[in-house]
Enzyme design. Structure first.
Site, mmCIF file in Angstrom:
data_model
loop_
_atom_site.group_PDB
_atom_site.id
_atom_site.type_symbol
_atom_site.label_atom_id
_atom_site.label_comp_id
_atom_site.label_asym_id
_atom_site.label_seq_id
_atom_site.Cartn_x
_atom_site.Cartn_y
_atom_site.Cartn_z
ATOM 1 N N GLY A 1 -6.548 -16.882 4.914
ATOM 2 C CA GLY A 1 -7.848 -17.548 4.983
ATOM 3 C C GLY A 1 -8.073 -18.274 6.305
ATOM 4 O O GLY A 1 -9.217 -18.507 6.700
ATOM 5 N N GLU B 1 -1.582 -11.323 3.165
ATOM 6 C CA GLU B 1 -1.851 -11.321 1.718
ATOM 7 C C GLU B 1 -1.060 -10.278 0.941
ATOM 8 O O GLU B 1 -0.636 -10.535 -0.183
ATOM 9 C CB GLU B 1 -3.350 -11.140 1.459
ATOM 10 C CG GLU B 1 -4.191 -12.386 1.719
ATOM 11 C CD GLU B 1 -4.623 -12.545 3.160
ATOM 12 O OE1 GLU B 1 -4.094 -11.835 4.036
ATOM 13 O OE2 GLU B 1 -5.485 -13.396 3.410
ATOM 14 N N GLU C 1 -9.224 -15.653 8.568
ATOM 15 C CA GLU C 1 -10.557 -15.275 8.080
ATOM 16 C C GLU C 1 -11.607 -16.318 8.482
ATOM 17 O O GLU C 1 -12.732 -15.965 8.830
ATOM 18 C CB GLU C 1 -10.520 -15.068 6.564
ATOM 19 C CG GLU C 1 -9.749 -13.786 6.188
ATOM 20 C CD GLU C 1 -9.488 -13.656 4.702
ATOM 21 O OE1 GLU C 1 -8.875 -14.582 4.131
ATOM 22 O OE2 GLU C 1 -9.882 -12.640 4.106
HETATM 23 N N1 COA Z 1 -0.596 -22.584 0.809
HETATM 24 C C1 COA Z 1 0.000 -23.678 0.323
HETATM 25 N N2 COA Z 1 0.933 -24.380 1.000
HETATM 26 C C2 COA Z 1 1.269 -23.934 2.221
HETATM 27 C C3 COA Z 1 0.708 -22.778 2.786
HETATM 28 C C4 COA Z 1 -0.276 -22.088 2.021
HETATM 29 N N3 COA Z 1 -0.914 -21.008 2.497
HETATM 30 N N4 COA Z 1 1.259 -22.566 4.004
HETATM 31 C C5 COA Z 1 2.139 -23.558 4.187
HETATM 32 N N5 COA Z 1 2.159 -24.387 3.125
HETATM 33 C C6 COA Z 1 2.975 -25.582 2.910
HETATM 34 C C7 COA Z 1 4.403 -25.234 2.534
HETATM 35 O O1 COA Z 1 4.490 -24.968 1.159
HETATM 36 C C8 COA Z 1 5.112 -26.498 2.952
HETATM 37 O O2 COA Z 1 4.862 -27.501 1.972
HETATM 38 P P1 COA Z 1 6.097 -28.412 1.405
HETATM 39 O O3 COA Z 1 6.605 -29.133 2.640
HETATM 40 O O4 COA Z 1 5.431 -29.311 0.422
HETATM 41 O O5 COA Z 1 7.099 -27.467 0.842
HETATM 42 C C9 COA Z 1 4.358 -26.928 4.201
HETATM 43 O O6 COA Z 1 3.097 -26.295 4.131
HETATM 44 C C10 COA Z 1 5.052 -26.505 5.484
HETATM 45 O O7 COA Z 1 5.232 -25.104 5.446
HETATM 46 P P2 COA Z 1 6.653 -24.394 5.680
HETATM 47 O O8 COA Z 1 6.599 -23.064 5.001
HETATM 48 O O9 COA Z 1 7.758 -25.316 5.297
HETATM 49 O O10 COA Z 1 6.667 -24.227 7.263
HETATM 50 P P3 COA Z 1 7.452 -23.129 8.103
HETATM 51 O O11 COA Z 1 7.354 -23.566 9.526
HETATM 52 O O12 COA Z 1 8.807 -22.899 7.530
HETATM 53 O O13 COA Z 1 6.620 -21.779 7.901
HETATM 54 C C11 COA Z 1 4.620 -20.435 7.758
HETATM 55 C C12 COA Z 1 5.299 -21.649 8.396
HETATM 56 C C13 COA Z 1 3.154 -20.472 8.185
HETATM 57 C C14 COA Z 1 5.281 -19.142 8.270
HETATM 58 C C15 COA Z 1 4.745 -20.511 6.223
HETATM 59 O O14 COA Z 1 4.312 -21.788 5.809
HETATM 60 C C16 COA Z 1 3.950 -19.482 5.472
HETATM 61 O O15 COA Z 1 4.330 -18.320 5.426
HETATM 62 N N6 COA Z 1 2.833 -19.910 4.837
HETATM 63 C C17 COA Z 1 2.053 -19.033 3.996
HETATM 64 C C18 COA Z 1 1.230 -18.092 4.832
HETATM 65 C C19 COA Z 1 0.437 -17.173 3.945
HETATM 66 O O16 COA Z 1 0.953 -16.319 3.261
HETATM 67 N N7 COA Z 1 -0.900 -17.348 3.986
HETATM 68 C C20 COA Z 1 -1.800 -16.488 3.270
HETATM 69 C C21 COA Z 1 -2.209 -17.108 2.007
HETATM 70 S S1 COA Z 1 -3.321 -16.044 1.134
#
Ligand code: COA
Length: 260
Positions: A112, A135, A115
């Protein structure tokens, strides 16, 4: 306006809307999407605002996607509603605003987040930015316009690969794909957005609104963009901005557009 998840400020005709949930990498939950709608609407309706910049707080993320914790338990009906409502009040809404919207992508722009950046009228990025539509790695597809806007912006083959692999591209690759227009350091990002906004502000806001609508018409079903262009071109001749712009040119001075 008081917001919990975003910040909205304005300076010299530029509204800056900052998604402000850094502990969740600015993930878009329902409340944030609703606040963004309100902030974009207010900025668009404010006649003193000529450009809107959307960015993320912190140094790590623009927006790391829709908030996964919020939709993990949804069923088919709620999943469909989530996408429909989001597209209506934020993603399509932003694309169709008559005030120019620049996305300043300052870090992760995933799902998103990308997007939202793609709904903006154009994008600039910091050199640490990473963009992707992950996704399918969650068992779902992009639902906020990603399957439509990504191929429009970078071509079908590249979009297919990005969506199927769920991978991320870096800022330089995004630049070479035409997904972002400029890449600068993080410190230079908002100053660049302001510099570009400054150039936009000098022009006729009425003409810019019509140009946005004509360009967007190319991407809408059942609408002939050339016809929209002809209509808006003609309508410009009835505006005060047109009179001022042409008169200023002939008088060899800078135009001072009334925005009417
Ligand atoms: N939704 C909800 N929470 C999210 C999020 C999302 N899309 N992306 C990150 N967060 C949260 C994590 O759960 C974490 O929360 P916590 O500390 O309470 O556990 C916090 O943000 C930090 O993220 P973290 O994953 O620990 O950081 P990282 O540096 O290890 O990784 C990313 C960064 C962006 C690679 C990883 O957060 C990620 O893959 N996020 C999801 C991306 C995704 O799939 N987006 C599409 C959604 S449809």
């Amino acid at each position: 306006m008081n917001f919990e998840n975003i910040l909205s400020t304005s300076n010299q005709g530029v509204a800056t809307i900052t998604i402000n949930r850094p502990s969740k990498l600015n993930a878009l939950n329902k409340a944030t999407i609703e606040e963004l709608h309100q902030a974009f609407k207010a900025a668009d309706q404010d006649k003193d605002i000529k450009v809107i910049v959307v960015t993320g707080s912190g140094e790590k993320a623009f927006v790391a996607g829709a908030d996964i914790s919020e939709f993990a338990n949804f069923d088919v009906e709620n999943g469909g509603k989530l996408a429909a409502k989001g597209q209506e009040i934020l993603f399509d809404y932003v694309q169709n605003l008559s005030t120019p919207v620049i996305a300043a992508v300052n870090g992760f722009a995933l799902g998103g987040g990308l997007e939202l950046a793609m709904s903006a009228h154009f994008r600039i990025a910091s050199d640490n930015a990473k963009m992707g539509l992950p996704e399918v790695s969650l068992g779902v597809i992009p639902g906020y316009g990603g399957t439509q806007r990504l191929p429009q912006l970078i071509g079908k083959g590249r979009a297919m690969e990005m969506i199927m692999t769920a991978g991320m591209i870096d800022a330089q690759t995004a630049l070479s794909y035409g997904l972002v227009n400029h890449v600068v350091t993080q410190e230079e990002l908002l100053p660049l957005a302001e510099k570009i906004a400054g150039k936009i502000i000098k022009n006729s806001s009425v003409a810019i609104a019509k140009a946005i609508d004509a360009i967007n018409a190319n991407y809408k079903d059942g609408i002939n963009g050339f016809e929209v262009e002809v209509k808006h071109f003609g309508d410009c001749f009835g505006t005060e901005d047109f009179k001022e712009g042409t008169t200023a040119f002939l008088e060899k001075r800078k135009a001072d557009f009334p925005g009417k």
